[in-house]
Motif scaffolding. Structure first.
Motif, mmCIF file in Angstrom:
data_model
loop_
_atom_site.group_PDB
_atom_site.id
_atom_site.type_symbol
_atom_site.label_atom_id
_atom_site.label_comp_id
_atom_site.label_asym_id
_atom_site.label_seq_id
_atom_site.Cartn_x
_atom_site.Cartn_y
_atom_site.Cartn_z
ATOM 1 N N CYS A 1 0.714 -1.019 -0.135
ATOM 2 C CA CYS A 1 -0.061 -0.307 0.017
ATOM 3 C C CYS A 1 1.253 1.556 -0.025
ATOM 4 O O CYS A 1 1.807 1.602 0.871
ATOM 5 N N HIS A 2 0.939 1.862 -1.277
ATOM 6 C CA HIS A 2 1.884 2.900 -1.334
ATOM 7 C C HIS A 2 1.582 4.254 -0.579
ATOM 8 O O HIS A 2 2.847 5.296 -0.518
ATOM 9 N N PHE A 3 1.120 4.358 0.278
ATOM 10 C CA PHE A 3 0.424 5.781 1.498
ATOM 11 C C PHE A 3 1.534 5.228 3.346
ATOM 12 O O PHE A 3 1.263 5.758 3.883
ATOM 13 N N CYS A 4 1.434 3.792 3.182
ATOM 14 C CA CYS A 4 1.414 3.102 4.302
ATOM 15 C C CYS A 4 3.287 2.916 5.162
ATOM 16 O O CYS A 4 3.436 2.155 3.568
ATOM 17 N N SER A 5 3.371 3.388 5.602
ATOM 18 C CA SER A 5 5.510 3.229 6.246
ATOM 19 C C SER A 5 5.309 2.053 7.293
ATOM 20 O O SER A 5 6.273 1.321 7.413
ATOM 21 N N GLN A 6 4.274 0.955 7.195
ATOM 22 C CA GLN A 6 4.030 0.132 7.865
ATOM 23 C C GLN A 6 4.348 -1.315 6.476
ATOM 24 O O GLN A 6 4.942 -2.437 7.517
ATOM 25 N N SER A 7 4.330 -1.091 6.019
ATOM 26 C CA SER A 7 4.869 -2.237 4.820
ATOM 27 C C SER A 7 6.242 -2.192 5.140
ATOM 28 O O SER A 7 7.425 -1.810 4.802
ATOM 29 N N GLY A 8 6.570 -3.573 4.751
ATOM 30 C CA GLY A 8 7.929 -4.670 4.447
ATOM 31 C C GLY A 8 8.534 -4.040 3.640
ATOM 32 O O GLY A 8 9.907 -4.535 3.957
ATOM 33 N N LEU A 9 8.335 -3.193 2.575
ATOM 34 C CA LEU A 9 8.390 -3.286 1.253
ATOM 35 C C LEU A 9 9.111 -1.954 1.398
ATOM 36 O O LEU A 9 10.131 -1.839 0.193
ATOM 37 N N PHE A 10 8.940 -0.963 1.662
ATOM 38 C CA PHE A 10 9.506 0.128 1.951
ATOM 39 C C PHE A 10 10.522 0.895 2.478
ATOM 40 O O PHE A 10 10.677 0.100 3.581
ATOM 41 N N ALA A 11 11.500 1.178 2.406
ATOM 42 C CA ALA A 11 12.263 2.413 3.472
ATOM 43 C C ALA A 11 12.040 2.953 4.035
ATOM 44 O O ALA A 11 12.027 4.334 3.950
ATOM 45 N N SER A 12 10.853 2.458 5.231
ATOM 46 C CA SER A 12 9.774 3.586 5.967
ATOM 47 C C SER A 12 10.379 3.143 7.671
ATOM 48 O O SER A 12 11.262 2.139 7.601
ATOM 49 N N PRO A 13 10.211 3.938 8.173
ATOM 50 C CA PRO A 13 11.019 4.049 9.540
ATOM 51 C C PRO A 13 10.629 3.409 10.618
ATOM 52 O O PRO A 13 10.383 3.363 11.691
ATOM 53 N N VAL A 14 9.304 2.582 10.490
ATOM 54 C CA VAL A 14 8.523 2.167 11.675
ATOM 55 C C VAL A 14 9.227 0.825 11.434
ATOM 56 O O VAL A 14 8.844 -0.020 10.319
ATOM 57 N N ARG A 15 9.329 -0.185 12.573
ATOM 58 C CA ARG A 15 9.782 -1.724 12.864
ATOM 59 C C ARG A 15 8.371 -2.234 13.056
ATOM 60 O O ARG A 15 7.418 -1.816 13.772
ATOM 61 N N SER A 16 8.540 -4.002 13.295
ATOM 62 C CA SER A 16 7.828 -4.314 12.993
ATOM 63 C C SER A 16 7.778 -4.766 14.684
ATOM 64 O O SER A 16 8.369 -4.952 15.178
#
Length: 345
Positions: A85-100
């Motif tokens: 989902c291109h809006f979501c920083s929870q995706s594990g596919l993007f270089a976003s700051p949210v960790r699991s």
């Protein structure tokens, strides 16, 4: 006491035909606007925004009443989602700051207690997943049981796409409402998500309704959709006829494909809120994520006086919201009571 929107319509501005039609059709008869009519509303010049918001407020007051439903949300499982989902920083596919990460049951119960103290009637348990596995379903079941033992509040869930067996399990747990957003118009969805389809989401929503749970379904505005697609989305939701529609506005997240998109202009956001109210005259229309950055400090008042009749208090999943006290004080100032728990049963 009847609350009216704090808007002033210029005396020399003629009322557009679409607003004349909407007043008779939606306000007087309770009949939703069609897709083409919603598009006409979205295309109105900004000079007609005050009149539009007043009409949307009048529709909300007539067909929904003055009560405002308050909800809190908590992320049971955050980050590491396999979807794109291109809006979501929870995706594990993007270089976003949210960790699991997962939260434990005592923390879940404490969050429900704090939510209930605000007067909220809904507490939504959310997980960043494609759909729940056995571990997540077990954690949700344990969490719901623990909450019910200590907190008097309705419990909702948002756990992604479901199988029929999982729908039945959640219904048996006593889940009151299930959230699964369509996110955007069917024609725009492939530009937003590629790892699953709009139709898969639609299928989950129909299973949820058939199982007797309330349906919560909305989306995010400002993801590059056209006005025609925004009207299409409103029509899609009207066809689904959900119990609740949460309206989010894109808050571009660093590291996501939509991280560089512009924030939706405030006038466009308010016009959209009013248009969705006219397309869904008797639905719970909830302010959700992004309203602070899109509308600023006055956004809550403008929206509640422009068609909104529900709010999420506190923070969202990956972005900060307004302090709960701010929204609750505003409702008191506007003489709009919080919907009581027994009114949701």
């Amino acid at each position: 006491m009847t609350t009216t929107a704090d808007t002033t319509v210029p005396a020399d501005t003629a009322t557009p035909d679409i607003l004349v039609q909407a007043r008779e059709q939606v306000l007087e008869r309770g009949e939703a606007l069609t897709k083409d009519q919603v598009l006409q509303v979205l295309q109105l010049d900004d000079e007609h925004l005050p009149e539009l918001m007043q009409l949307a407020h009048d529709v909300r007051m007539r067909w929904c009443g003055p009560e405002v439903e308050v909800e809190g949300i908590i992320s049971l499982k955050t980050g590491g989602c396999p979807e794109d989902c291109h809006f979501c920083s929870q995706s594990g596919l993007f270089a976003s700051p949210v960790r699991s990460a997962w939260i434990d049951i005592p923390s879940l119960v404490e969050a429900a207690k704090q939510t209930a103290k605000t007067g909220a009637t809904e507490f939504c348990i959310v997980a960043a997943v494609r759909g729940p596995d056995a571990r997540l379903m077990a954690q949700v079941a344990a969490g719901i049981e623990a909450i019910r033992n200590e907190v008097d509040i309705q419990i909702a869930c948002s756990l992604g796409m479901l199988t029929q067996e999982q729908v039945d399990q959640l219904a048996a747990m006593g889940v009151h409402r299930y959230n699964h957003n369509l996110e955007t118009a069917r024609s725009h969805f492939p530009n937003v998500v590629t790892t699953h389809t709009w139709e898969e989401r639609w299928g989950t929503l129909n299973m949820v309704r058939d199982a007797g749970m309330e349906v919560c379904c909305g989306g995010i505005l400002g993801m590059g959709e056209t006005l025609e697609q925004r009207a299409e989305f409103a029509s899609d939701l009207a066809a689904l006829n959900p119990d609740e529609v949460p309206l989010n506005f894109l808050n571009p997240r660093p590291g996501t494909p939509f991280g560089d998109l512009d924030v939706l202009p405030a006038s466009e956001a308010l016009k959209s809120v009013a248009a969705f109210r006219l397309a869904l005259p008797q639905t719970i229309l909830r302010f959700a994520g992004g309203r602070e950055i899109t509308l600023g400090d006055l956004g809550a008042k403008q929206g509640i006086l422009g068609g909104i009749n529900a709010v999420i208090v506190g923070n969202y999943l990956t972005t900060l919201g307004r302090p709960a006290e701010n929204d609750l004080d505003l409702l008191a100032d506007l003489s709009m009571p919080i919907k009581a728990l027994n009114d949701t049963l």
